[in-house]
Design a protein around this motif. Structure first.
Motif, short mmCIF file in Angstrom:
data_model
loop_
_atom_site.label_atom_id
_atom_site.label_comp_id
_atom_site.label_asym_id
_atom_site.label_seq_id
_atom_site.Cartn_x
_atom_site.Cartn_y
_atom_site.Cartn_z
N VAL A 81 0.44 -1.36 -0.15
CA VAL A 81 0.17 -0.02 0.12
C VAL A 81 0.83 1.63 -0.32
N ASP A 82 1.66 1.45 0.30
CA ASP A 82 2.94 2.70 1.09
C ASP A 82 3.19 2.69 -0.17
N SER A 83 3.96 1.49 -0.98
CA SER A 83 4.67 1.40 -2.87
C SER A 83 4.02 1.78 -3.35
N ALA A 84 2.46 1.67 -3.18
CA ALA A 84 1.39 2.50 -4.49
C ALA A 84 0.78 3.44 -4.17
N LYS A 85 1.31 3.98 -3.07
CA LYS A 85 0.77 5.55 -2.93
C LYS A 85 1.74 6.03 -2.97
#
Length: 657
Positions: A81-85
């Motif tokens: 999720v963090d990577s996508a954000k």
């Protein structure tokens, strides 16, 4: 609460479902062993299992605590999720960049569409005017010929009628054989008949019948067929490449070359020129190289530059304001030619263009100087940047090729925003106040305003370069009048002398015109050349306390001073980068002490001279280097304001008078 049923397409290997148990909340319940809670995770099968499962078919499989696996997978999901954000800011920047490009593309299309309509309207008007002139010329020529022939015809008809009448009278007398009648007729008519018989008559035509039309239609038709072209390329920065030894190293004082190959989004070679490419060789404290870009018109370009001191530098190559592949490059500059591995020391003949100029291409608007070449400053004035206003764009407080600058006693700064076809007005502290102007070729409209000045009565005077006249507006931006139409070829700068006369610097005609505000010509002086009273691309003007006119002579790299009658007084400056030298001077202003402040466009600096043209110092612009300064003025509170065209802004610097 009933257990949730597995979906029809769920794996047959899965043996657990979610179920709410008394006192246990929601737990993973084994579907194959009713009432059993899954507490382990089979690593081999990648499913949750209960103890009975481990005693059965999963007995030999490695397991781990279900809680550990859930924590691990929760952490892994969070990381994803963090990577996508983390991609979101990049996406947002890309989206904004694309929106900006689309907006600029739409603006360019609208601008060109207006130019096409305007240009063809002018052609229609010219054709209609020529048509009217030809028809009028035909009527005049026909009228003159017809008048001569008709008068000759009337004369002959009158003579014919007179002869017939008198002959008829005489014939009647002869036929009657009355001696008395014959004697009377001879007395009354005989002499008249003698006159008619001997009178010279215009028997030969006194005019001809030729009326022909010569129209060179075919050549004009071909010219119209080829009139205008839409200039663009499909080149994108992400695919465009650079090559050559000049990307990594060069020798101090010797020209180096970089070849830029433009490509489209698929990596295909672009085969046409006219792409907008910029280049800088710089250190953290500013640009330090002299160079130029040569367009080979086949999709490739050469950046030819010279660095004047050794060290490590950054070479930035941009296509449409975007870095190309690998840019910025790290560049090593040495004093030893052998250390670069080049047998000729990188020597290369350079094209004969103005130093620091952008490659000039039809249909491509040229910005300011690309390259700053500051030298070690002697006795710099200890002043700093107060503020800068603006960025590239078409909205309020944004500029596209700002040029002329003016200031007035009411504490206002006026900017001629050339490509946005308007004048923007700010306070001395940089607050936007208003703007006015609309694109067009009718009185009251603007077509590339370049110079601006404020008359003592408050009127705003604008040099309208493409409309070839000077427009006068009220202080509120209401159109009042125009002057110089039919005389001017390309008015660049305007100023006002102590008599209230309007001084117009005609860049194309290489002439300075002085008008009364009513439009009456007072005097004019100058012609094309490099003599004392000649110019090569004059730009802007200023007036000192002695009512002397100071003109920047762009291509002659000098500043010239004349009295109010146009008599030459003095000049100063030569081509170069040293103290008191210029590389194409542009803006000019005079302080209360008579010192002359000059924007040195090609060297991207501002120099200060005394009234006799002796070099005094520089304005200290190191904190925010200039990038092709244009118009320049002194604000009512005594600071220097300059149009920084390459950075799409104007800057105000402290100035000690």
């Amino acid at each position: 609460m009933e257990a949730q049923q597995a979906s029809p397409d769920s794996s047959s290997e899965e043996c657990t479902v979610l179920e709410a148990l008394p006192g246990k909340g929601t737990a993973l319940i084994c579907s194959q062993h009713k009432g059993k809670v899954s507490v382990l995770y089979c690593l081999a099968c990648e499913i949750s299992v209960c103890e009975d499962c481990m005693n059965g078919e999963h007995a030999e499989h490695p397991t781990d605590s279900l809680e550990n696996i859930v924590d691990q997978q929760l952490a892994a999901l969070q990381d994803r999720v963090d990577s996508a954000k983390n991609r979101l800011p990049q996406i947002r920047r890309a989206v904004q960049s694309l929106r900006d490009i689309l907006q600029q593309l739409n603006s360019q299309r609208s601008s060109i569409e207006e130019d096409i309509h305007s240009s063809f309207s002018e052609l229609y008007k010219t054709l209609d005017t020529r048509k009217s002139v030809l028809l009028m010329e035909l009527e005049v020529t026909y009228g003159l010929k017809q008048k001569v022939l008709q008068a000759q015809l009337d004369t002959l008809l009158q003579e014919e009628a007179a002869i017939n009448y008198n002959c008829s009278l005489t014939g009647e007398a002869l036929d009657g054989e009355n001696k008395a009648v014959i004697l009377q007729t001879h007395k009354d008519v005989g002499e008249r008949l003698g006159d008619l018989a001997s009178q010279g008559l215009p028997l030969q035509p006194e005019e001809n019948d030729q009326l022909d039309l010569m129209m060179e239609i075919e050549g004009l038709r071909k010219s119209i067929h080829n009139l205008g072209t839409i200039v663009t390329t499909n080149a994108v920065a992400s695919q465009t490449e650079a090559s050559g030894e000049g990307l990594e190293q060069c020798v101090v004082g010797q020209p180096a070359t970089v070849v830029i190959t433009t490509r489209d989004k698929s990596g295909g070679l672009c085969k046409t020129g006219n792409a907008i490419i910029s280049a800088e060789v710089c250190t953290p404290d500013g640009s330090v190289a002299d160079g130029e870009i040569v367009d080979h018109k086949n999709g490739t370009y050469e950046f030819q530059y010279t660095v004047k001191k050794e060290g490590h530098f950054s070479l930035a190559l941009r296509l449409y304001d975007q870095h190309i592949k690998g840019s910025p490059f790290q560049l090593k500059v040495t004093t030893n030619a052998a250390s670069t591995g080049s047998s000729d020391g990188g020597a290369r003949k350079r094209s004969a263009k103005s130093p620091g100029s952008r490659s000039r291409q039809k249909g491509v608007r040229r910005g300011g100087s690309l390259f700053s070449t500051p030298k070690k400053r002697v006795n710099p004035i200890e002043d700093d940047l107060i503020f800068r206003i603006g960025t590239k764009g078409r909205n309020k407080g944004e500029f596209t090729n700002l040029q002329g600058v003016a200031a007035c006693s009411e504490g206002k700064i006026l900017i001629a925003d050339s490509n946005n076809q308007c004048v923007q007005i700010f306070s001395n502290t940089g607050e936007f106040q208003s703007r006015f102007g609309v694109r067009g070729r009718l009185p009251g409209q603007l077509q590339r305003p370049t110079g601006v000045a404020v008359h003592p009565n408050g009127d705003i005077i604008i040099a309208d370069y493409d409309n070839k006249w000077v427009s006068i507006f009220s202080s509120e931006g209401k159109y009042k009048a125009k002057l110089g139409s039919g005389r001017l070829m390309g008015p660049k700068g305007v100023s006002v002398d102590q008599n209230g006369h309007v001084i117009v610097v005609d860049n194309k005609a290489c002439t300075v015109f002085i008008f009364q505000p009513s439009g009456k010509l007072v005097t004019k002086f100058g012609s094309r050349g490099n003599g004392d009273r000649q110019f090569a691309g004059p730009h802007f003007a200023a007036v000192n306390n002695n009512n002397e006119i100071i003109i920047t002579d762009f291509h002659n790299h000098s500043v010239k001073v004349f009295n109010a009658d146009g008599e030459f007084l003095l000049k100063f400056g030569s081509n170069g980068e040293g103290n008191g030298q210029f590389n194409a001077p542009t803006g000019v202003a005079v302080d209360v002490n008579g010192n002359i402040i000059v924007a040195d466009w090609g060297n991207s600096r501002i120099q200060v001279f005394d009234g006799s043209g002796s070099f005094l110092s520089y304005i200290n612009t190191a904190a925010d280097p200039l990038y092709g300064p244009q118009g320049l003025a002194l604000t009512s509170d005594g600071h220097v304001v300059v149009a920084d065209s390459g950075n799409h802004c104007f800057k105000v610097y402290r100035y000690l008078q």
